[in-house]
Write a protein that holds these residues in place. Structure first.
Motif, PDB file in Angstrom:
ATOM      1  N   GLU A  92       0.819  -1.211   0.000  1.00 49.37           N
ATOM      2  CA  GLU A  92       0.000   0.000   0.000  1.00 49.37           C
ATOM      3  C   GLU A  92       0.854   1.264   0.000  1.00 49.37           C
ATOM      4  O   GLU A  92       0.481   2.271  -0.597  1.00 49.37           O
ATOM      5  CB  GLU A  92      -0.933  -0.014   1.211  1.00 49.37           C
ATOM      6  CG  GLU A  92      -2.019  -1.075   1.093  1.00 49.37           C
ATOM      7  CD  GLU A  92      -2.914  -1.174   2.316  1.00 49.37           C
ATOM      8  OE1 GLU A  92      -4.010  -1.733   2.200  1.00 49.37           O
ATOM      9  OE2 GLU A  92      -2.492  -0.682   3.393  1.00 49.37           O
TER      10      GLU A  92
ATOM     11  N   GLN B  84       0.796   3.691  -3.432  1.00 49.55           N
ATOM     12  CA  GLN B  84      -0.154   4.692  -2.964  1.00 49.55           C
ATOM     13  C   GLN B  84      -0.581   5.656  -4.057  1.00 49.55           C
ATOM     14  O   GLN B  84      -1.737   6.086  -4.109  1.00 49.55           O
ATOM     15  CB  GLN B  84       0.463   5.481  -1.803  1.00 49.55           C
ATOM     16  CG  GLN B  84      -0.446   6.533  -1.205  1.00 49.55           C
ATOM     17  CD  GLN B  84       0.217   7.266  -0.046  1.00 49.55           C
ATOM     18  OE1 GLN B  84       1.364   6.980   0.314  1.00 49.55           O
ATOM     19  NE2 GLN B  84      -0.496   8.209   0.540  1.00 49.55           N
TER      20      GLN B  84
ATOM     21  N   ASN C 283      -3.769   0.495  -6.440  1.00 52.08           N
ATOM     22  CA  ASN C 283      -3.209   0.809  -5.127  1.00 52.08           C
ATOM     23  C   ASN C 283      -3.311  -0.369  -4.168  1.00 52.08           C
ATOM     24  O   ASN C 283      -3.592  -0.212  -2.984  1.00 52.08           O
ATOM     25  CB  ASN C 283      -3.911   2.035  -4.534  1.00 52.08           C
ATOM     26  CG  ASN C 283      -5.410   1.817  -4.377  1.00 52.08           C
ATOM     27  OD1 ASN C 283      -5.970   0.865  -4.915  1.00 52.08           O
ATOM     28  ND2 ASN C 283      -6.064   2.704  -3.631  1.00 52.08           N
TER      29      ASN C 283
ATOM     30  N   ARG D 193      -9.106  10.078  -5.768  1.00 53.63           N
ATOM     31  CA  ARG D 193      -7.812   9.690  -5.200  1.00 53.63           C
ATOM     32  C   ARG D 193      -6.901  10.913  -5.040  1.00 53.63           C
ATOM     33  O   ARG D 193      -6.965  11.860  -5.826  1.00 53.63           O
ATOM     34  CB  ARG D 193      -7.129   8.668  -6.116  1.00 53.63           C
ATOM     35  CG  ARG D 193      -7.789   7.300  -6.168  1.00 53.63           C
ATOM     36  CD  ARG D 193      -7.254   6.371  -5.103  1.00 53.63           C
ATOM     37  NE  ARG D 193      -5.815   6.234  -5.253  1.00 53.63           N
ATOM     38  CZ  ARG D 193      -5.212   5.383  -6.112  1.00 53.63           C
ATOM     39  NH1 ARG D 193      -5.942   4.625  -6.912  1.00 53.63           N
ATOM     40  NH2 ARG D 193      -3.899   5.310  -6.180  1.00 53.63           N
TER      41      ARG D 193
END
Length: 340
Positions: free
Chosen positions: A85, A89, A94, A287
């Motif tokens: 992760e 990121q 992800n 995001r």
């Protein structure tokens, strides 16, 4: 009555359907274990010696023979998910378990680039945690990998990270040899091997001198693995350079013959996958980007919204009363970029 040709066609169709379901539904222990170690984000405890996953008989015996292995596997799982992760990121994928937030589009339904990476990641993490656990004493069924210097007047014991034991337990626990000899099995075994080999590249020899007044009359050396994050850079590079294979016998589950293996031309040092990843642009809405350049890729050309937030950090640190560090708290306004 049906003609033989009609019956033959029906039989062929039925076998093809069943074979396809077997590939995507019934999975060998290797696939089930990797999926369980990457999918289960909670602290669910299962009955049996391994506790962490619904283990096979072979895995249960391994956990019984190796006290502490269940706890080590928990560490490996947490380490793999956390590192993944962090590393991805700001990528379109992800480390989510599904594509485009659709439950039916699991990354484990087929052999995507992401599937190949996760197999390598889990293998590397289990190898790393087992090797470290051997050095720390959390696992006792290990060999001492300390190397004493030559021409020494006396010996000082020291054990390093037991990579060989880490590799052995990883391969046996994932039951890599039971993955099958068809194209799916060959590819997943290849991806696991890439993960273990990536961990092997992180082994370094560390030495310490012993002797009167700082002299090096005796030197003790041992093997040590670097932090797990150090291998993530290599694995992520492998992810981006993974090789897509043409499906040779995916639906028939035939064993790979030497002739077919030659056609596959698998580079033994590369991650291999079979299916193209779906377009992930839909899932990047909302995001957070790393910076404007990252937004250009992550937001898929839709643009982004810039907002501001205040962050606190330690500043103006100084030593006080001989041995204590005292810092002030400073604040700073930073830009936050979010995909439209």
């Amino acid at each position: 009555m049906f003609s033989f040709s009609v019956i033959g066609c029906l039989l062929f169709y039925s076998v093809s359907i069943l074979a396809t379901k077997n590939v995507e539904g019934s999975q060998p222990t290797l696939q089930k274990t990797v999926q369980a170690l990457f999918t289960e984000r909670s602290q669910v405890m299962y009955p049996g010696a391994c506790k962490l996953i619904r283990s096979s008989l072979h895995q249960s015996k391994m956990c019984k023979r190796n006290p502490g292995l269940a706890e080590v596997l928990q560490q490996a799982k947490d380490q793999a998910i956390r590192a993944c992760e962090e590393a991805f990121q700001y990528d379109r994928w992800n480390c989510s378990l599904v594509f485009n937030n659709k439950a039916k589009r699991s990354i484990f339904n087929k052999i995507y680039r992401e599937t190949a990476f996760v197999h390598a990641l889990i293998a590397a993490s289990v190898t790393h945690t087992v090797a470290k656990a051997c050095a720390s004493g959390d696992l006792t069924r290990c060999s001492c990998t300390g190397i004493n210097g030559k021409n020494s007047s006396f010996k000082v014991g020291g054990c390093g990270d037991d990579f060989k034991q880490g590799k052995r337990i990883t391969r046996h626990f994932l039951e890599i040899n039971e993955a099958g000899y068809d194209q799916i099995g060959e590819i997943l075994k290849q991806d696991v091997t890439v993960g273990v080999d990536a961990m092997a590249e992180q082994m370094r020899e560390v030495c310490k001198c012993h002797g009167f007044s700082g002299s090096c009359t005796t030197k003790t050396c041992w093997k040590r693995l670097g932090p797990f994050n150090s291998v993530m850079g290599l694995l992520k590079k492998q992810f981006h350079h993974a090789i897509k294979q043409r499906i040779v016998n995916y639906t028939t589950k035939r064993a790979i013959t030497p002739r077919v293996r030659k056609k596959m031309k698998i580079d033994r040092k590369s991650l291999v996958y079979l299916h193209k990843t779906p377009n992930l642009c839909v899932s990047t809405k909302g995001r957070v980007c790393k910076d404007r350049n990252n937004c250009a890729t992550l937001c898929c050309g839709r643009g982004f919204v810039t907002s501001h937030k205040t962050v606190n950090y330690r500043c103006k640190c100084k030593m006080v009363d001989c041995c204590f560090v005292k810092c002030d708290t400073c604040s700073q306004v930073v830009d936050v970029y979010t995909c439209k």
